[in-house]
Every structure is written in structure tokens, then in C-alpha cells.
Design a protein around this motif. Structure first.
Motif, short mmCIF file in Angstrom:
data_model
loop_
_atom_site.label_atom_id
_atom_site.label_comp_id
_atom_site.label_asym_id
_atom_site.label_seq_id
_atom_site.Cartn_x
_atom_site.Cartn_y
_atom_site.Cartn_z
N HIS A 72 13.22 5.50 53.21
CA HIS A 72 13.98 6.71 52.88
C HIS A 72 13.54 7.87 53.78
O HIS A 72 14.38 8.62 54.32
CB HIS A 72 13.77 7.06 51.40
N MET A 73 12.25 8.01 53.95
CA MET A 73 11.74 9.08 54.81
C MET A 73 12.19 8.88 56.26
O MET A 73 12.55 9.85 56.94
CB MET A 73 10.21 9.12 54.73
N TYR A 74 12.17 7.64 56.71
CA TYR A 74 12.63 7.36 58.07
C TYR A 74 14.11 7.69 58.22
O TYR A 74 14.52 8.30 59.23
CB TYR A 74 12.38 5.90 58.42
N ALA A 75 14.91 7.30 57.23
CA ALA A 75 16.35 7.57 57.30
C ALA A 75 16.62 9.07 57.39
O ALA A 75 17.45 9.52 58.18
CB ALA A 75 17.05 6.97 56.08
N ILE A 76 15.90 9.86 56.61
CA ILE A 76 16.09 11.32 56.64
C ILE A 76 15.62 11.88 57.98
O ILE A 76 16.22 12.81 58.54
CB ILE A 76 15.32 11.98 55.48
N SER A 77 14.54 11.32 58.53
CA SER A 77 13.99 11.85 59.77
C SER A 77 14.92 11.67 60.96
O SER A 77 14.81 12.41 61.95
CB SER A 77 12.64 11.19 60.08
N THR A 78 15.84 10.71 60.89
CA THR A 78 16.77 10.51 62.01
C THR A 78 17.72 11.69 62.18
O THR A 78 18.32 11.85 63.25
CB THR A 78 17.59 9.22 61.82
N GLY A 79 17.88 12.50 61.15
CA GLY A 79 18.68 13.71 61.26
C GLY A 79 17.90 14.91 61.74
O GLY A 79 18.45 16.01 61.88
N ARG A 80 16.60 14.72 61.99
CA ARG A 80 15.68 15.76 62.46
C ARG A 80 15.75 17.03 61.60
O ARG A 80 15.97 18.14 62.11
CB ARG A 80 15.96 16.11 63.93
N PRO A 81 15.57 16.88 60.29
CA PRO A 81 15.58 18.06 59.42
C PRO A 81 14.22 18.76 59.45
O PRO A 81 13.28 18.26 60.08
CB PRO A 81 15.85 17.45 58.04
N GLU A 373 20.15 -4.16 41.76
CA GLU A 373 19.01 -3.29 42.06
C GLU A 373 18.93 -3.00 43.55
O GLU A 373 18.60 -1.88 43.96
CB GLU A 373 17.72 -3.95 41.58
N ILE A 374 19.24 -3.98 44.37
CA ILE A 374 19.20 -3.77 45.83
C ILE A 374 20.27 -2.77 46.25
O ILE A 374 20.02 -1.89 47.09
CB ILE A 374 19.38 -5.11 46.56
N VAL A 375 21.45 -2.87 45.67
CA VAL A 375 22.51 -1.90 45.97
C VAL A 375 22.07 -0.50 45.55
O VAL A 375 22.29 0.48 46.27
CB VAL A 375 23.83 -2.31 45.28
N ARG A 376 21.44 -0.40 44.40
CA ARG A 376 20.98 0.92 43.93
C ARG A 376 19.98 1.53 44.90
O ARG A 376 20.10 2.70 45.28
CB ARG A 376 20.32 0.78 42.55
N ARG A 377 19.01 0.76 45.33
CA ARG A 377 17.99 1.28 46.24
C ARG A 377 18.61 1.73 47.57
O ARG A 377 18.25 2.79 48.10
CB ARG A 377 16.93 0.21 46.50
N ASN A 378 19.51 0.94 48.10
CA ASN A 378 20.08 1.26 49.41
C ASN A 378 21.06 2.42 49.36
O ASN A 378 21.05 3.27 50.26
CB ASN A 378 20.76 0.01 49.98
N VAL A 379 21.89 2.47 48.34
CA VAL A 379 22.84 3.58 48.23
C VAL A 379 22.09 4.89 47.95
O VAL A 379 22.51 5.96 48.40
CB VAL A 379 23.88 3.29 47.13
N ASN A 380 20.99 4.80 47.25
CA ASN A 380 20.14 5.97 47.02
C ASN A 380 19.73 6.61 48.35
O ASN A 380 19.76 7.83 48.52
CB ASN A 380 18.91 5.55 46.22
N ILE A 381 19.35 5.77 49.30
CA ILE A 381 18.96 6.25 50.63
C ILE A 381 20.18 6.65 51.45
O ILE A 381 20.18 7.68 52.14
CB ILE A 381 18.16 5.16 51.36
N LEU A 382 21.23 5.85 51.37
CA LEU A 382 22.43 6.10 52.18
C LEU A 382 23.06 7.45 51.86
O LEU A 382 23.39 8.22 52.77
CB LEU A 382 23.44 4.97 51.94
N TYR A 383 23.21 7.75 50.59
CA TYR A 383 23.87 9.01 50.21
C TYR A 383 23.03 10.22 50.64
O TYR A 383 23.58 11.21 51.14
CB TYR A 383 24.09 9.03 48.70
N ASP A 384 21.73 10.14 50.46
CA ASP A 384 20.87 11.24 50.88
C ASP A 384 20.90 11.41 52.40
O ASP A 384 20.84 12.53 52.92
CB ASP A 384 19.44 10.99 50.40
#
Length: 403
Positions: A72-81, A373-384
Motif C-alpha cells: 500500500h505504501m509503495y502504491a501511494i509512493s508512485t504518485g510522489r505525494p 478477502e483478496i479482493v478486499r485487500r487489493n481494492v483497498n489499495i487500488l482506490y486509495d
């Protein structure tokens, strides 16, 4: 499972086994193996409980929550916030077992209280018992202190955690195979002892207390081994437990289970009254419970199939969204391909978004309906990631690999 035993624990285990070995010389030769079996079972329980406390107490275990947190942290970091955003994750569809609250605490200390991220991490890390998480935070703090972008660092850490988790999982499976072999051998030995003892009762005069002792020791030994297997065997969560969502499969399963239990009791009572045989009554009463079991198997198979198609979908959606940064348009374009049983839920998601329903609510309902559960974890990251302007091409690829 990896155990780090000190001399004290090792001596305790050896003494328990040795005491069982010594006691076996003072009991009836026909049941001489029972004290040894019991002592071995007690020693193994001590070993497993020690290893379990070691894993949980000092935090050497790498679990799925930690892996998805770093992802999740890596996914957010790709937007350079701003760095604060890396620690203030939007866990709208489920938290990470306390890890995310620790990150938020670091963000508050670093920004609101002016400590800076490196110092804030050092302060919080002193209170952490999870060595893997603590070391990760300290390395991240040093990286942020010198002004480096954390994208590459988080990607490396994510891959390292996945590798460690896979190795840990394999070790558990190997240990489980060994324990299953021990359990099978113990069951065979117990059956042999029982048969031998039953034959001996016809040939020799054996007191009832001895018979009770034999059966008690066998039951305790096998129960101890079964408990060890229960603790050691890995358990993967298949379904999520989100609130305020309607899951048709869950409702049907509850109805079938209640009906099965009711019919089972009625059939058992009726069979016993007609035939007067308790064994036959128990056997026939168990038949209605097969129906909810088969339905649960069907639901699990469906969820596994949804998850297999979801890895393909999330990669395709990420690539499409990176070129067309609009959720409804990217989703409609992605749906030109088929995704098996997942397609129905994706079409409902698109229909809700096109109808003007808030995207978060639409995605939340999508998670609830899939019951994965896998869909929940991934969509949680995707939406953010979508909300922070992250690179969805990278995010989709990483999530498909992590899944």
C-alpha cells in the motif's frame, strides 16, 4: 516453523521425554509405550507453544497484513505525494492489524509535533516488538532523512517481505508434513495398543482402573498431537467480514445450515425411536449436514475462481486507467474482455458508478458481493491509489503479483 531454543527449554524437553522413558520400565509391559507417547506429546506441546510465543512475542513472523501494508505504501509512493501521505493511509475497506495506526502515529509526531520523520520513527520504534516491522521503519526513516524518494526502497522491501513470507510458508508446510507423519504413526500405534489390550483382557485378569488409564493416556496423546497440528497448519482467510453489505451466498449458507441442523436433529430422533439403535441414528442424522457442506465447497470454489480472474482484471484496469484516468471509462474499456464469474460483479460496479453513486460506496459494494478477502485487500489499495494520483500501471502490476 523456526524455533530458537535456549538451554533451559531444551533441558525441560529432554527431562520430560526421559521421565516418560523411565516410567515405562515400571508399568505393565503391555502398556509400556503409553508413558513414552504421553511424554513425547507433552514435549511437543511445550516446543510448539514456545515457538508460537517466540514468533508472536518478538515479531519475527512476516504476515499478510505487513506485506499488504508495505505494498500500500509503495502504491501511494508512485504518485510522489508528501511524505505524510505515505503514513496516513486510507484504510477504508479494512485496516492492517494495527500497523496502519502506528504509521499514523508517526505522521502526527513528524508533522503536527514537528519531530521530523526520522526522529518520530525512532521514538515509535522503541515500543515495537515486531523486529521486522521495526527494522523496516528505521531504514525508511534514514532514507527520508537524506531526502531520497522512497519508491525504489519500498519496492525492494515489498519483494523481500514476499520472499520471506513464501519461505516461511514452505517451512510451515514441511513441518506440517512431519507432524502429520507422526500423527499417523501415533494413531496406528494407538490402534495396535488398543487391540492388544482388548485381547489381553480375555486372557488375563486386568483391573478396570488399568483399562481406563490406557484409554485416557491414548486419548490425551492423540488430542495433544491434534492440537499441535491445529496450531501449526497454516490457515488462509478466504472470505472477508465487512459490515453493512449484503452477501447472498452468506445468507443462503446460514439458511442451509439452520435447516440442516434442524432436519438432522429430527431425523436422528425419529431414527432412534423407530430402530432403537443410537449408532444408526447418529449416522443418518449426519446426512442433512452434507448439504451446507457442499454449498460451502461450491462458494469457496467460486471465490477462488473470482480471485484468479481478479489478478488479470486489476493489471488490465491499471494499464487502462494510466492512459484514461477516469474510473468509469477505464472500467468500461476493461470490460470489453471477459473475466469469468467476476464479470457480473464488475458490470454492477460500472452500473453504480454511471448511476452517480459515490465511487467509494460502489467499490465497497463490489467487495462485499465478491465476498473475497483478496479482493478486499487489493481494492483497498487500488482506490486509495486512484485518489492520490498514483501510477496505476505500476500499481496494477504490483497488486497482480502480490495476489
Amino acid at each position: 516453523m523456526k524455533f530458537n531454543l535456549d538451554k533451559g527449554i531444551l533441558i525441560q524437553i529432554l527431562l520430560v521425554v526421559l521421565s516418560g522413558f523411565i516410567i515405562s520400565f515400571f508399568v505393565d509391559p503391555r502398556v509400556r509405550v503409553l508413558p513414552l507417547m504421553l511424554s513425547v506429546a507433552v514435549a511437543m506441546i511445550r516446543l510448539v507453544s514456545r515457538g508460537k510465543r517466540k514468533l508472536l512475542g518478538t515479531g519475527y513472523e512476516v504476515n499478510e497484513d505487513l506485506i499488504y501494508l508495505v505494498t500500500h505504501m509503495y502504491a501511494i509512493s508512485t504518485g510522489r505525494p508528501p511524505h505524510r501521505r505515505l503514513f496516513m493511509l486510507d484504510t477504508w475497506a479494512g485496516s492492517y492489524d494495527g500497523y496502519d495506526s502506528i504509521l499514523r502515529r508517526i505522521a502526527v509526531l513528524a508533522v503536527d509535533w514537528g519531530y521530523g520523520f526520522a526522529r518520530a520513527i525512532r521514538i515509535v520504534a522503541k515500543e515495537l516488538s515486531n523486529k521486522v516491522f521495526r527494522d523496516f521503519l528505521l531504514r525508511l526513516g534514514e532514507l527520508l532523512a537524506i531526502g531520497e524518494e522512497p519508491i525504489r526502497f519500498l519496492d525492494i522491501e515489498r519483494r523481500a517481505l514476499i520472499t520471506e513470507y513464501q519461505a516461511h510458508y514452505v517451512r510451515i508446510l514441511e513441518a506440517s508434513k512431519l507432524l502429520l507423519g507422526i500423527y499417523t504413526s501415533s494413531v496406528s500405534s494407538a490402534i495396535f495398543i488398543v487391540i492388544t489390550f482388548m485381547i489381553s483382557t480375555f486372557l488375563f485378569s486386568i483391573s478396570s482402573s488399568m483399562i481406563v488409564l490406557v484409554y485416557t493416556v491414548i486419548a490425551i496423546s492423540l488430542s495433544a498431537l491434534a492440537y499441535i497440528l491445529y496450531k501449526v497448519l497454516p490457515r488462509d482467510r478466504v472470505t472477508h467480514n465487512l459490515k453493512n453489505v449484503r452477501i447472498p451466498e452468506k445468507t443462503r449458507y446460514k439458511i442451509l445450515l439452520v435447516m440442516g441442523l434442524t432436519i438432522s436433529i429430527l431425523i436422528g430422533i425419529l431414527t432412534y425411536k423407530i430402530f432403537g439403535d443410537s449408532y444408526l441414528a447418529i449416522s443418518t442424522a449426519a446426512l442433512p449436514l452434507v448439504i451446507p457442506g457442499l454449498y460451502a465447497r461450491h462458494v469457496e470454489k467460486k471465490i477462488r475462481e473470482i480471485e484468479s480472474f481478479f489478478t488479470i482484471f486489476i493489471r488490465s484496469f491499471g494499464l487502462t486507467y494510466s492512459m484514461i484516468p477516469h474510473t468509469a471509462t477505464a472500467l468500461a474499456s476493461t470490460l470489453r474482455s471477459g473475466y469469468g464469474p467476476l464479470t457480473t460483479y464488475l458490470k454492477r460496479l460500472l452500473a453504480r458508478i454511471n448511476a452517480g453513486i459515490e465511487a467509494k460506496i460502489a467499490w465497497y459494494q463490489f467487495i462485499g458481493e465478491t465476498w473475497s478477502e483478496i479482493v478486499r485487500r487489493n481494492v483497498n489499495i487500488l482506490y486509495d491509489s486512484i485518489n492520490t494520483g498514483a501510477d496505476l500501471a505500476r500499481v496494477g502490476t504490483v497488486l497482480s503479483e502480490t495476489t
